[in-house]
Design an enzyme around this catalytic site. Sequence first.
Site, PDB file in Angstrom:
ATOM      1  N   ASP A   1      22.800 -60.997 -26.473  1.00 17.01           N
ATOM      2  CA  ASP A   1      23.217 -59.667 -26.929  1.00 17.01           C
ATOM      3  C   ASP A   1      24.078 -59.079 -25.824  1.00 17.01           C
ATOM      4  O   ASP A   1      23.593 -58.838 -24.713  1.00 17.01           O
ATOM      5  CB  ASP A   1      21.960 -58.820 -27.153  1.00 17.01           C
ATOM      6  CG  ASP A   1      22.268 -57.397 -27.600  1.00 17.01           C
ATOM      7  OD1 ASP A   1      23.431 -56.974 -27.485  1.00 17.01           O
ATOM      8  OD2 ASP A   1      21.326 -56.722 -28.057  1.00 17.01           O
TER       9      ASP A   1
ATOM     10  N   TYR B   1       9.983 -54.913 -19.395  1.00 17.78           N
ATOM     11  CA  TYR B   1      10.693 -55.169 -20.643  1.00 17.78           C
ATOM     12  C   TYR B   1      12.157 -54.770 -20.535  1.00 17.78           C
ATOM     13  O   TYR B   1      12.484 -53.693 -20.087  1.00 17.78           O
ATOM     14  CB  TYR B   1      10.026 -54.426 -21.801  1.00 17.78           C
ATOM     15  CG  TYR B   1       9.560 -55.402 -22.826  1.00 17.78           C
ATOM     16  CD1 TYR B   1       8.219 -55.534 -23.140  1.00 17.78           C
ATOM     17  CD2 TYR B   1      10.471 -56.250 -23.443  1.00 17.78           C
ATOM     18  CE1 TYR B   1       7.796 -56.461 -24.062  1.00 17.78           C
ATOM     19  CE2 TYR B   1      10.055 -57.178 -24.354  1.00 17.78           C
ATOM     20  CZ  TYR B   1       8.719 -57.283 -24.670  1.00 17.78           C
ATOM     21  OH  TYR B   1       8.308 -58.209 -25.583  1.00 17.78           O
TER      22      TYR B   1
ATOM     23  N   LYS C   1      14.236 -57.411 -26.475  1.00 22.02           N
ATOM     24  CA  LYS C   1      13.507 -58.526 -27.085  1.00 22.02           C
ATOM     25  C   LYS C   1      14.228 -59.834 -26.781  1.00 22.02           C
ATOM     26  O   LYS C   1      15.391 -59.847 -26.410  1.00 22.02           O
ATOM     27  CB  LYS C   1      13.426 -58.310 -28.604  1.00 22.02           C
ATOM     28  CG  LYS C   1      12.148 -57.609 -29.016  1.00 22.02           C
ATOM     29  CD  LYS C   1      10.938 -58.518 -28.865  1.00 22.02           C
ATOM     30  CE  LYS C   1       9.662 -57.726 -28.890  1.00 22.02           C
ATOM     31  NZ  LYS C   1       8.804 -57.875 -27.720  1.00 22.02           N
TER      32      LYS C   1
HETATM   33  P1  13P Z   1      17.759 -56.076 -29.339  1.00 22.39           P
HETATM   34  O1  13P Z   1      16.821 -56.763 -28.390  1.00 22.39           O
HETATM   35  O2  13P Z   1      18.173 -56.957 -30.462  1.00 22.39           O
HETATM   36  O3  13P Z   1      18.901 -55.444 -28.628  1.00 22.39           O
HETATM   37  O4  13P Z   1      16.958 -54.914 -30.054  1.00 22.39           O
HETATM   38  C1  13P Z   1      16.638 -53.770 -29.409  1.00 22.39           C
HETATM   39  C2  13P Z   1      15.665 -52.978 -30.188  1.00 22.39           C
HETATM   40  O5  13P Z   1      14.495 -53.033 -29.927  1.00 22.39           O
HETATM   41  C3  13P Z   1      16.136 -52.153 -31.286  1.00 22.39           C
HETATM   42  O6  13P Z   1      15.146 -51.275 -31.767  1.00 22.39           O
HETATM   43 MG    MG Z   2      20.744 -54.973 -28.779  1.00 17.42          MG
HETATM   44 MG    MG Z   3      19.263 -58.756 -30.453  1.00 16.03          MG
END
Ligand code: 13P
Ligand code: MG
Ligand code: MG
Length: 367
Positions: A11, A230, A233
């Site tokens: 990302d 964290y 994700k």
């Molecule tokens: P990403 O890890 O895909 O950027 O998502 C972030 C997120 O938690 C959106 O609520």
């Molecule tokens: Mg993102």
């Molecule tokens: Mg993502």
Amino acid sequence: MKVTLSIIKADIGSIGGHIKPSQKVVEAVESHVKKFGKTLFIDSFIEYTGDDIAILLTHKRGAGNKEIHKLCWDALYSGADVAKKQGLYGAGQDLLVDAFSGNIKGMGPQVAEIEMEERGAESFLMFCADKTEPGAFNLPLYLGFCDPMHNAGLLLSPAVKKGYKFVIMDVEHTIKDKVIELHSPEEIYDIAVLLRDNGKYIVESVWSRASGEQVVAASTTRLHNIAGKYVGKDDPVMLVRTQKDFPATGEILSPYTIGHYVAGFMRGSHNGPLMPVKKNSTISYFDGPPIVSCMAFCVQNGKLTEPADAFDHPYWDYVRNNVSQKAEWIRRQGFSGPGMLPMSELEYTGVTDTLKILEKRFTVREK
Ligand code: 13P
Ligand code: MG
Ligand code: MG
Ligand code: 13P
């Protein structure tokens, strides 16, 4: 011929929050790969799943190759520069370090690679997931390789019936790779004991017991284990070779009919059902639901066919409707119980900060 398949995904910024990368960012990544990689790889394919851009390369340099990893790192970095200029959200989000240091593993992006002797007809699947974590593949892999309710080959094909070796990693152990090898069918209950815990035990690879060949490579990076906190994700990727001694494509796809609940919905802090989606799908409801795409390819002498979009079929429209209903069901209970992730998995400090303050206001009553 010996060929390596490498998927590297990250990302590096997206439009309107965490929906999808901009066209300009995707083009920047693509043009860097094409311009600087000509002599390094045989073929390439680039797509996005939610807000993550995935690069698939075929080459002869083996897994963990420094030049291949650097090419992808630099391509993602140049995409992140464009994302910054465009003011995209989370520009460079998954590029956790400033300088490339030999292997992209542990630097933020997700990686899955298989070096293989190409079969006469070599078919494989490229899975990319967003708003979830590597453990999201645990259940579909278990069912696709160990359960005849999904894998008819376990009854019908002598080679498939011989079973598979699972290499499973304990991703909480971050200093070195802590792995265990378990064999289906005789150890399927032990495999299940580990794979029920998607946050700790993750399938790294699967190997055919009939031929000794590697069938699956999955990414195992958990960013919060690396960064110590964290940072988003860990939207995973996976390669699965199919047919002949391996499960058929449809057997590997079969478990995705369930839309099982996985971690990663809104703020990476909720459970939601995993929705199988088409190529270049976006994110929407409650920053989700968690999604997975699957491109099917054949490869010969390292040259890729065009992808067949495995979840672009009327059957999966029906599944997507069911998964939407499952998403609504779990969202109805909001923050309660399994709706939200346990404290150790929360992406934000808000809950622990509040608990610290409230702790001081608790009083202990005599019984
Ligand atoms: P990403 O890890 O895909 O950027 O998502 C972030 C997120 O938690 C959106 O609520
Ligand atoms: Mg993102
Ligand atoms: Mg993502
Ligand atoms: P921010 O807290 O950076 O606004 O991100 C929220 C979000 O979209 C989930 O990660």
